[in-house]
Enzyme design. Structure first.
Site, PDB file in Angstrom:
ATOM      1  N   ALA A 170      45.188  32.126  41.840  1.00  0.00           N
ATOM      2  CA  ALA A 170      44.870  33.511  41.459  1.00  0.00           C
ATOM      3  C   ALA A 170      45.129  33.790  39.974  1.00  0.00           C
ATOM      4  O   ALA A 170      45.924  33.106  39.335  1.00  0.00           O
ATOM      5  CB  ALA A 170      45.690  34.461  42.323  1.00  0.00           C
ATOM      6  N   PHE A 172      46.038  36.744  36.690  1.00  0.00           N
ATOM      7  CA  PHE A 172      47.138  37.690  36.478  1.00  0.00           C
ATOM      8  C   PHE A 172      46.744  39.150  36.676  1.00  0.00           C
ATOM      9  O   PHE A 172      47.588  40.007  36.838  1.00  0.00           O
ATOM     10  CB  PHE A 172      47.708  37.520  35.050  1.00  0.00           C
ATOM     11  CG  PHE A 172      46.864  38.193  33.990  1.00  0.00           C
ATOM     12  CD1 PHE A 172      47.018  39.545  33.709  1.00  0.00           C
ATOM     13  CD2 PHE A 172      45.902  37.490  33.279  1.00  0.00           C
ATOM     14  CE1 PHE A 172      46.226  40.174  32.751  1.00  0.00           C
ATOM     15  CE2 PHE A 172      45.107  38.109  32.325  1.00  0.00           C
ATOM     16  CZ  PHE A 172      45.272  39.464  32.061  1.00  0.00           C
ATOM     17  N   LYS A 196      48.866  29.652  45.255  1.00  0.00           N
ATOM     18  CA  LYS A 196      49.469  29.552  43.922  1.00  0.00           C
ATOM     19  C   LYS A 196      49.128  30.818  43.135  1.00  0.00           C
ATOM     20  O   LYS A 196      48.002  30.988  42.669  1.00  0.00           O
ATOM     21  CB  LYS A 196      48.944  28.337  43.154  1.00  0.00           C
ATOM     22  CG  LYS A 196      49.769  28.116  41.879  1.00  0.00           C
ATOM     23  CD  LYS A 196      49.047  27.352  40.793  1.00  0.00           C
ATOM     24  CE  LYS A 196      48.341  28.210  39.794  1.00  0.00           C
ATOM     25  NZ  LYS A 196      49.180  29.098  38.978  1.00  0.00           N
ATOM     26  N   GLU A 199      51.074  32.280  37.259  1.00  0.00           N
ATOM     27  CA  GLU A 199      52.457  32.083  36.804  1.00  0.00           C
ATOM     28  C   GLU A 199      52.933  33.265  35.957  1.00  0.00           C
ATOM     29  O   GLU A 199      54.101  33.354  35.625  1.00  0.00           O
ATOM     30  CB  GLU A 199      52.579  30.766  36.028  1.00  0.00           C
ATOM     31  CG  GLU A 199      51.813  30.690  34.718  1.00  0.00           C
ATOM     32  CD  GLU A 199      50.326  30.352  34.891  1.00  0.00           C
ATOM     33  OE1 GLU A 199      49.808  30.456  36.019  1.00  0.00           O
ATOM     34  OE2 GLU A 199      49.680  30.000  33.890  1.00  0.00           O
ATOM     35  N   ARG A 200      52.003  34.183  35.641  1.00  0.00           N
ATOM     36  CA  ARG A 200      52.415  35.337  34.832  1.00  0.00           C
ATOM     37  C   ARG A 200      52.806  36.544  35.686  1.00  0.00           C
ATOM     38  O   ARG A 200      53.419  37.468  35.191  1.00  0.00           O
ATOM     39  CB  ARG A 200      51.287  35.698  33.864  1.00  0.00           C
ATOM     40  CG  ARG A 200      51.072  34.565  32.864  1.00  0.00           C
ATOM     41  CD  ARG A 200      50.120  34.932  31.793  1.00  0.00           C
ATOM     42  NE  ARG A 200      48.743  34.701  32.181  1.00  0.00           N
ATOM     43  CZ  ARG A 200      47.722  34.778  31.338  1.00  0.00           C
ATOM     44  NH1 ARG A 200      47.941  35.108  30.089  1.00  0.00           N
ATOM     45  NH2 ARG A 200      46.502  34.549  31.746  1.00  0.00           N
ATOM     46  N   SER A 249      39.563  32.610  34.864  1.00  0.00           N
ATOM     47  CA  SER A 249      38.684  32.417  33.702  1.00  0.00           C
ATOM     48  C   SER A 249      37.638  31.329  33.947  1.00  0.00           C
ATOM     49  O   SER A 249      37.771  30.506  34.862  1.00  0.00           O
ATOM     50  CB  SER A 249      39.541  32.034  32.493  1.00  0.00           C
ATOM     51  OG  SER A 249      40.138  30.777  32.745  1.00  0.00           O
ATOM     52  N   CYS A 304      37.976  42.325  35.794  1.00  0.00           N
ATOM     53  CA  CYS A 304      36.751  41.520  35.720  1.00  0.00           C
ATOM     54  C   CYS A 304      35.532  42.394  35.896  1.00  0.00           C
ATOM     55  O   CYS A 304      34.421  41.993  35.574  1.00  0.00           O
ATOM     56  CB  CYS A 304      36.770  40.438  36.781  1.00  0.00           C
ATOM     57  SG  CYS A 304      36.768  41.120  38.430  1.00  0.00           S
ATOM     58  N   GLU A 404      33.980  37.323  26.564  1.00  0.00           N
ATOM     59  CA  GLU A 404      34.686  38.336  27.348  1.00  0.00           C
ATOM     60  C   GLU A 404      35.954  38.681  26.566  1.00  0.00           C
ATOM     61  O   GLU A 404      36.787  37.794  26.333  1.00  0.00           O
ATOM     62  CB  GLU A 404      35.049  37.739  28.718  1.00  0.00           C
ATOM     63  CG  GLU A 404      35.791  38.698  29.610  1.00  0.00           C
ATOM     64  CD  GLU A 404      36.219  38.054  30.926  1.00  0.00           C
ATOM     65  OE1 GLU A 404      36.587  36.859  30.938  1.00  0.00           O
ATOM     66  OE2 GLU A 404      36.194  38.747  31.949  1.00  0.00           O
TER      67      GLU A 404
HETATM   68  P1  NAD Z   1      43.209  31.976  34.093  1.00  0.00           P
HETATM   69  O1  NAD Z   1      42.011  31.155  34.359  1.00  0.00           O
HETATM   70  O2  NAD Z   1      43.947  31.768  32.837  1.00  0.00           O
HETATM   71  O3  NAD Z   1      44.264  31.764  35.278  1.00  0.00           O
HETATM   72  C1  NAD Z   1      43.863  31.800  36.644  1.00  0.00           C
HETATM   73  C2  NAD Z   1      44.600  30.712  37.402  1.00  0.00           C
HETATM   74  O4  NAD Z   1      44.170  29.433  36.951  1.00  0.00           O
HETATM   75  C3  NAD Z   1      46.101  30.772  37.204  1.00  0.00           C
HETATM   76  O5  NAD Z   1      46.715  30.610  38.452  1.00  0.00           O
HETATM   77  C4  NAD Z   1      46.392  29.635  36.240  1.00  0.00           C
HETATM   78  O6  NAD Z   1      47.626  29.017  36.497  1.00  0.00           O
HETATM   79  C5  NAD Z   1      45.262  28.662  36.469  1.00  0.00           C
HETATM   80  N1  NAD Z   1      44.801  28.020  35.222  1.00  0.00           N
HETATM   81  C6  NAD Z   1      44.720  28.585  34.003  1.00  0.00           C
HETATM   82  N2  NAD Z   1      44.179  27.723  33.116  1.00  0.00           N
HETATM   83  C7  NAD Z   1      43.921  26.593  33.788  1.00  0.00           C
HETATM   84  C8  NAD Z   1      43.341  25.348  33.427  1.00  0.00           C
HETATM   85  N3  NAD Z   1      42.931  25.096  32.183  1.00  0.00           N
HETATM   86  N4  NAD Z   1      43.211  24.418  34.389  1.00  0.00           N
HETATM   87  C9  NAD Z   1      43.600  24.662  35.634  1.00  0.00           C
HETATM   88  N5  NAD Z   1      44.158  25.827  36.035  1.00  0.00           N
HETATM   89  C10 NAD Z   1      44.312  26.786  35.132  1.00  0.00           C
HETATM   90  O7  NAD Z   1      42.753  33.503  34.250  1.00  0.00           O
HETATM   91  P2  NAD Z   1      43.617  34.794  33.914  1.00  0.00           P
HETATM   92  O8  NAD Z   1      43.765  34.924  32.450  1.00  0.00           O
HETATM   93  O9  NAD Z   1      44.839  34.825  34.769  1.00  0.00           O
HETATM   94  O10 NAD Z   1      42.633  35.937  34.464  1.00  0.00           O
HETATM   95  C11 NAD Z   1      41.671  36.560  33.680  1.00  0.00           C
HETATM   96  C12 NAD Z   1      40.290  36.013  33.956  1.00  0.00           C
HETATM   97  O11 NAD Z   1      39.992  36.115  35.347  1.00  0.00           O
HETATM   98  C13 NAD Z   1      39.175  36.788  33.262  1.00  0.00           C
HETATM   99  O12 NAD Z   1      38.233  35.884  32.752  1.00  0.00           O
HETATM  100  C14 NAD Z   1      38.570  37.623  34.368  1.00  0.00           C
HETATM  101  O13 NAD Z   1      37.229  37.994  34.171  1.00  0.00           O
HETATM  102  C15 NAD Z   1      38.709  36.698  35.523  1.00  0.00           C
HETATM  103  N6  NAD Z   1      38.667  37.423  36.776  1.00  0.00           N
HETATM  104  C16 NAD Z   1      37.530  37.308  37.512  1.00  0.00           C
HETATM  105  C17 NAD Z   1      37.423  38.004  38.700  1.00  0.00           C
HETATM  106  C18 NAD Z   1      36.178  37.896  39.524  1.00  0.00           C
HETATM  107  O14 NAD Z   1      36.230  38.243  40.699  1.00  0.00           O
HETATM  108  N7  NAD Z   1      35.080  37.410  38.967  1.00  0.00           N
HETATM  109  C19 NAD Z   1      38.483  38.805  39.140  1.00  0.00           C
HETATM  110  C20 NAD Z   1      39.626  38.878  38.354  1.00  0.00           C
HETATM  111  C21 NAD Z   1      39.705  38.181  37.174  1.00  0.00           C
END
Ligand code: NAD
Length: 519
Positions: A170, A172, A196, A199-200, A249, A304, A404
């Protein structure tokens, strides 16, 4: 001002911020029904975004701990998958009640770790709660299909059976809603789960699994492991995990989709967005501007489905100064304080990224009509605050349009006609959400039919579907073929098993074995 105390009250649940003396508490793992202190040496600090004070430390779960979580989920699956549907339904009935009763406590934890306002945090819980409520109708949702007499004395029926151990990863920005899109739907179908959280923002999910346990969910059915890349790789690779739900992301989403799929798992991956709102000159001006401000700047733009790009068509471009004037009245402050409209963004790095994207827009020729980059919030000088910011004269080649921003920044674009606006949106790689503001039904109908975006609002700025539907972001915002929650969610967490059976009152032994297909 101690934010550590803004955790859970005296309700007896897991306490994310209970510490001994002045030490920062560690977030626990949740394995086989127990909160466990990780044996790891690697921890990640979680900061309150309004103060940057460390509120907890999240462990990078060890390989042994992650394996024991999967072992516990695999073991629990044996019984849970055979538990009656009425029992699973009863757990959901109790669960939704517990979430409802404790919504304020959950919201406080969200505000402490994520920064959004308390009222918005309650909305975060509520939208997840609605998924749990929908899960209560599993007795209808998981019905199979039957067809009697498909041949002489022969009937067929199909069941929707659970997959096994499933996993969720998930982001943050919705610490309650997004976990609740995942494990309740999986569990109610008879699966077990490895979750999982980001972590934030780990605390809310720990409370949610505690409540699930109190609702009667057996040990091992849901397990929480923490960490970053190592945990993600473990989930993608472990052969016992059959399906992965990811929200976050683009970079992480594509990576997890590819790695999980290569390992033969089902993966659904909801990713980034650039949602456009089209403002037609015939729209109701007052309502539209009010909605735009809320949808662009609510949750400091960290949704999002935030409307982060406003496309003003024709004469509607004259409304921009009024939009700016309305935006100026928003109150930026710590999320737990009454009257706050926007809290901080998640981290100092996020703040710097947002500021640099705004600067890139200015450098590339956009006009900054409202600049919130240097805002200082008295009493919270260390917080990651960005005030509402509006860029106009934005063009599609600019970085601030292409990326974004995920902060309280609205970019505005002009278009001569509805066709130009539709073309702009359809050319953008993302397909999460869009909205049009108009009083003309034919305009709305044309927009709905021509636009290539998965979730459309007509005079509705943030059209997130309720759980009887599914979250249907498309194109660059989604990878996979089965969406989250609703009927699609049930399909994602089940597979079909079809039985063809023949029962004859008097057995007629065929004279010869048939080697050809029956015709
Ligand atoms: P993030 O991708 O940084 O983190 C999401 C999860 O992925 C975390 O649990 C993290 O530990 C893990 N993660 C992060 N980087 C990774 C990598 N390089 N390899 C493997 N795992 C990794 O996202 P975020 O910053 O927590 O959330 C914001 C993003 O989520 C925005 O882009 C937003 O648009 C998107 N979002 C999309 C929806 C949707 O339904 N489309 C909903 C909410 C958020």
């Amino acid at each position: 001002r101690s934010f550590r105390s803004v955790g859970v009250g005296n309700i007896g649940w897991y306490r994310p911020y209970s510490s001994v003396g002045n030490t920062v508490p560690n977030t626990k793992l949740f394995i086989n029904g127990k909160f466990i202190e990780s044996q790891t040496k690697n921890f990640i600090d979680v900061h309150n975004p309004a103060t940057n004070e460390v509120v907890t430390r999240v462990p990078q779960a060890t390989q042994t701990e992650m394996e024991s979580a999967v072992e516990s989920a695999s073991e629990a699956f044996k019984e849970w998958s055979e538990t009656s549907v009425l029992t699973r339904q009863q757990v959901m009935f109790k669960y939704q009640q517990l979430i409802k009763e404790n919504i304020h406590e959950l919201a406080k934890t969200i505000t402490t770790e994520q920064g959004k306002t308390l009222m918005d945090a309650e909305g975060d819980v509520l939208r997840g709660l609605q998924v749990v409520e929908h899960c209560c109708s599993i007795t209808s949702l998981q019905l199979g299909e039957t067809m009697p007499c498909i041949s002489k004395d022969m009937d067929a029926h199909s069941y929707r059976v659970p997959l096994g151990v499933c996993a969720g990863i998930a982001p943050f920005n919705f610490p309650a809603m997004i976990p609740l899109w995942m494990f309740p739907v999986a569990l109610v179908c008879g699966n077990t789960y490895i979750f999982k959280p980001s972590e934030r923002v780990p605390g809310t999910c720990m409370l949610l699994v505690d409540m699930l346990q109190h609702a009667g969910c057996p040990n091992g059915v849901v397990n929480v492991i923490h960490g970053q890349h190592e945990t993600v790789n473990f989930i993608c690779d472990d052969p016992n995990i059959k399906a992965i739900s990811f929200v976050g992301s683009d970079q992480a989403g594509r990576y997890i989709y590819e790695r999980g799929s290569l390992n033969g798992k089902r993966v659904q991956s909801n990713m980034g967005a650039k949602n456009h709102g089209v403002i037609m000159p015939d729209a109701n001006k007052e309502t539209t501007l009010t909605q735009l401000v809320g949808a662009a700047f609510g949750a400091a733009g960290q949704r999002c489905m935030a409307l982060s790009t406003a496309v003003f068509v024709g004469e509607a471009q004259n409304w921009i100064p009024e939009l700016v004037a309305r935006t100026k009245s928003l109150q930026v402050n710590a999320g737990h304080l009454p009257g706050t409209d926007l809290g901080p963004v998640i981290s100092p790095e996020a703040k710097e990224r947002i500021k640099s994207l705004v600067q890139s827009g200015i450098d590339e020729g956009a006009t900054c009509l409202l600049d919130g980059r240097e805002i200082v919030v008295p009493g919270y000088e260390q917080g990651n605050f960005v005030g509402p910011t509006i860029l106009s004269q934005v063009k599609p080649h600019m970085q601030c349009y292409q990326q974004e921003i995920f902060g309280p920044v609205l970019v505005t674009v002009g278009a001569d006609t509805l066709d130009d606006a539709i073309n702009l949106i359809n050319t953008n790689p993302y397909g999460n959400g869009t909205a049009i503001f108009t009083t003309n039904g034919a305009t709305a109908r044309k927009f709905t039919n021509k636009i290539d975006v998965g979730q459309i609002g007509i005079n509705v700025p943030i059209p997130v579907p309720l759980p009887m539907f599914s979250f249907t972001g498309s194109r660059g915002s989604f990878l996979g073929d089965t969406n989250f929650y609703g009927k699609a969610g049930i399909n994602f967490f089940t597979q079909l098993k079809t039985v063809t059976q023949m029962w004859r009152e008097t057995d007629v032994t065929p004279t010869q074995s048939a080697t050809a297909m029956p015709v």
